[in-house]
Design a protein around this motif. Structure first.
Motif, mmCIF file in Angstrom:
data_model
loop_
_atom_site.group_PDB
_atom_site.id
_atom_site.type_symbol
_atom_site.label_atom_id
_atom_site.label_comp_id
_atom_site.label_asym_id
_atom_site.label_seq_id
_atom_site.Cartn_x
_atom_site.Cartn_y
_atom_site.Cartn_z
ATOM 1 N N LEU A 110 8.570 1.515 63.906
ATOM 2 C CA LEU A 110 7.390 0.659 63.810
ATOM 3 C C LEU A 110 6.166 1.418 64.330
ATOM 4 C CD1 LEU A 110 8.628 -2.868 64.943
ATOM 5 C CD2 LEU A 110 8.047 -2.109 62.648
ATOM 6 N N THR A 111 5.108 1.451 63.536
ATOM 7 C CA THR A 111 3.840 2.012 63.976
ATOM 8 C C THR A 111 3.088 0.923 64.724
ATOM 9 O OG1 THR A 111 3.737 3.511 62.094
ATOM 10 C CG2 THR A 111 1.679 3.055 63.230
ATOM 11 N N ILE A 112 2.762 1.175 65.986
ATOM 12 C CA ILE A 112 2.136 0.174 66.845
ATOM 13 C C ILE A 112 0.652 0.474 66.993
ATOM 14 C CG2 ILE A 112 2.263 -1.045 69.049
ATOM 15 C CD1 ILE A 112 4.853 -1.097 67.387
ATOM 16 N N ARG A 113 -0.181 -0.512 66.755
ATOM 17 C CA ARG A 113 -1.615 -0.382 66.944
ATOM 18 C C ARG A 113 -2.105 -1.572 67.759
ATOM 19 N NH1 ARG A 113 -3.234 1.358 60.719
ATOM 20 N NH2 ARG A 113 -2.339 3.454 60.798
ATOM 21 N N HIS A 114 -2.614 -1.275 68.947
ATOM 22 C CA HIS A 114 -3.121 -2.321 69.839
ATOM 23 C C HIS A 114 -2.074 -3.417 70.074
ATOM 24 C CE1 HIS A 114 -6.916 -0.286 69.264
ATOM 25 N NE2 HIS A 114 -6.895 -0.542 67.971
ATOM 26 N N GLY A 115 -0.828 -3.006 70.277
ATOM 27 C CA GLY A 115 0.229 -3.949 70.602
ATOM 28 C C GLY A 115 0.758 -4.744 69.426
ATOM 29 N N ALA A 116 0.386 -4.352 68.201
ATOM 30 C CA ALA A 116 0.835 -5.101 67.025
ATOM 31 C C ALA A 116 1.316 -4.137 65.942
ATOM 32 C CB ALA A 116 -0.298 -5.976 66.481
ATOM 33 N N SER A 117 2.133 -4.662 65.037
ATOM 34 C CA SER A 117 2.609 -3.883 63.892
ATOM 35 C C SER A 117 2.561 -4.763 62.654
ATOM 36 C CB SER A 117 4.043 -3.394 64.128
ATOM 37 O OG SER A 117 4.471 -2.571 63.056
ATOM 38 N N ARG A 118 2.008 -4.198 61.574
ATOM 39 C CA ARG A 118 1.916 -4.930 60.307
ATOM 40 C C ARG A 118 2.393 -4.003 59.199
ATOM 41 N NH1 ARG A 118 -2.426 -5.894 63.495
ATOM 42 N NH2 ARG A 118 -2.764 -8.075 64.104
ATOM 43 N N ILE A 119 3.452 -4.400 58.523
ATOM 44 C CA ILE A 119 4.025 -3.533 57.490
ATOM 45 C C ILE A 119 4.223 -4.294 56.192
ATOM 46 C CG2 ILE A 119 5.208 -2.093 59.191
ATOM 47 C CD1 ILE A 119 7.824 -3.552 58.321
ATOM 48 N N LEU A 120 4.252 -3.522 55.103
ATOM 49 C CA LEU A 120 4.529 -4.061 53.773
ATOM 50 C C LEU A 120 5.662 -3.248 53.172
ATOM 51 C CD1 LEU A 120 3.920 -5.621 51.119
ATOM 52 C CD2 LEU A 120 2.200 -3.853 50.622
ATOM 53 N N ILE A 121 6.693 -3.936 52.685
ATOM 54 C CA ILE A 121 7.813 -3.285 52.006
ATOM 55 C C ILE A 121 7.874 -3.816 50.587
ATOM 56 C CG2 ILE A 121 10.307 -2.937 51.958
ATOM 57 C CD1 ILE A 121 10.358 -3.188 54.957
ATOM 58 N N THR A 122 7.901 -2.909 49.611
ATOM 59 C CA THR A 122 7.960 -3.302 48.211
ATOM 60 C C THR A 122 9.095 -2.565 47.515
ATOM 61 O OG1 THR A 122 6.414 -1.544 47.559
ATOM 62 C CG2 THR A 122 5.456 -3.669 48.153
ATOM 63 N N GLY A 123 9.631 -3.186 46.471
ATOM 64 C CA GLY A 123 10.687 -2.525 45.714
ATOM 65 C C GLY A 123 11.879 -3.423 45.439
ATOM 66 N N GLU A 124 12.760 -2.931 44.591
ATOM 67 C CA GLU A 124 13.928 -3.690 44.147
ATOM 68 C C GLU A 124 14.818 -4.118 45.306
ATOM 69 O OE1 GLU A 124 15.939 -5.643 41.238
ATOM 70 O OE2 GLU A 124 14.136 -4.428 40.919
ATOM 71 N N ASP A 125 14.898 -3.272 46.352
ATOM 72 C CA ASP A 125 15.789 -3.566 47.478
ATOM 73 C C ASP A 125 15.437 -4.855 48.210
ATOM 74 O OD1 ASP A 125 17.200 -1.290 46.946
ATOM 75 O OD2 ASP A 125 17.110 -0.513 48.992
ATOM 76 N N VAL A 126 14.182 -5.271 48.137
ATOM 77 C CA VAL A 126 13.736 -6.451 48.902
ATOM 78 C C VAL A 126 14.619 -7.661 48.605
ATOM 79 C CG1 VAL A 126 11.847 -8.114 49.174
ATOM 80 C CG2 VAL A 126 11.364 -5.657 49.162
ATOM 81 N N LYS A 127 15.083 -7.776 47.368
ATOM 82 C CA LYS A 127 15.903 -8.927 46.986
ATOM 83 C C LYS A 127 17.284 -8.900 47.626
ATOM 84 C CE LYS A 127 15.477 -8.269 42.531
ATOM 85 N NZ LYS A 127 15.582 -8.498 41.066
ATOM 86 N N ARG A 128 17.637 -7.752 48.243
ATOM 87 C CA ARG A 128 18.954 -7.608 48.875
ATOM 88 C C ARG A 128 18.877 -7.629 50.403
ATOM 89 N NH1 ARG A 128 20.599 -2.294 47.714
ATOM 90 N NH2 ARG A 128 22.596 -2.868 48.660
#
Length: 245
Positions: A197-215
């Motif tokens: 996790l990349t932490i910035r000012h005590g928070a982390s915001r990520i986006l994951i895209t792709g076919e795997d998300v459904k699994r």
């Protein structure tokens, strides 16, 4: 203890005098007989000298500084190795390497090591949860419930099977000098992948895209040694079970 080496964490505790009396005596006995652990102790003592204790600093704080100093040395060696490798391959590789370094810089200017994403999903850091996902009518919302000792954490996961996207926002991530927060993605077949996790000012915001998300079956996180682990080893910070129907 005679048939195995002492864990490095226990060597550091012995060096700082924070072990219980019985354990301290056992470690002392082992050190008198084991050349391997003696050399490990010498190495940690050298690191301790570089992380000179501040006046009145408690052993626990000193221990964190020792681990941080050691991890900084490891990171510097890794970067030097990568630079030599890139230069040896020529200009194109050097440009790619410099792009990697630049893209691995966090908001506070520190280098954030990152494992490659899966062939079937893309993992990126975002400034804020994309509204097109958050407000999509088919998006499911899951609250992040922290586990014991991490009550300060709070956040949300948004999951959309139709667009094959998942967003996670989490706040209250206390920094640790010698530890990284690592995200674990558990699949429906129980396969597991880890992402730092990349932490910035005590928070982390990520986006994951792709076919795997459904699994994706479960999202959880744990505290791991700097650079991450192959499998979870540290205390877990939260667990979220995902639903796809």
């Amino acid at each position: 203890m005679k048939h195995s080496h002492i864990p490095e964490t226990k060597i550091v505790d012995w060096m700082l005098g924070t072990l219980p009396k019985q354990e301290k005596e056992a470690v002392s006995s082992h050190l008198r007989q084991c050349a391997f652990c003696q050399n490990a102790l010498k190495a940690w003592e050298a690191i301790r000298m570089e992380a000179t204790s501040r006046s009145g600093e408690p052993p626990s704080a000193m221990k964190e500084r020792i681990w941080a100093n050691m991890e900084a040395q490891k990171q510097a060696k890794r970067m030097q190795h990568r630079l030599r490798w890139a230069v040896g391959l020529g200009g194109a590789a050097l440009v790619a390497f410099l792009f990697f370094v630049r893209s691995s810089i966090s908001g506070d200017g520190s280098v954030v090591p990152h494992e490659p994403s899966s062939d079937h999903y893309r993992y990126v850091v975002v400034e804020a949860p994309p509204e097109r996902i958050v407000h999509h009518p088919e998006t499911k919302r899951f609250s992040i419930e922290p586990l014991a000792h991490f009550e300060q954490l709070n956040g949300t996961i948004w999951l959309n099977d139709d667009t094959k996207e998942m967003v996670m926002e989490i706040e209250g991530l206390k920094p640790f000098a010698a530890r990284d927060y690592q995200l674990w993605i558990v699949y429906t077949d129980n396969e597991m992948k880890g992402e730092l996790l990349t932490i910035r000012h005590g928070a982390s915001r990520i986006l994951i895209t792709g076919e795997d998300v459904k699994r994706f079956k479960q999202i959880k996180a744990s505290l791991e040694p700097k650079g991450g682990s192959v499998t979870p080893t540290g205390p877990e910070t939260f667990i979220v079970d995902l639903e796809h129907e």
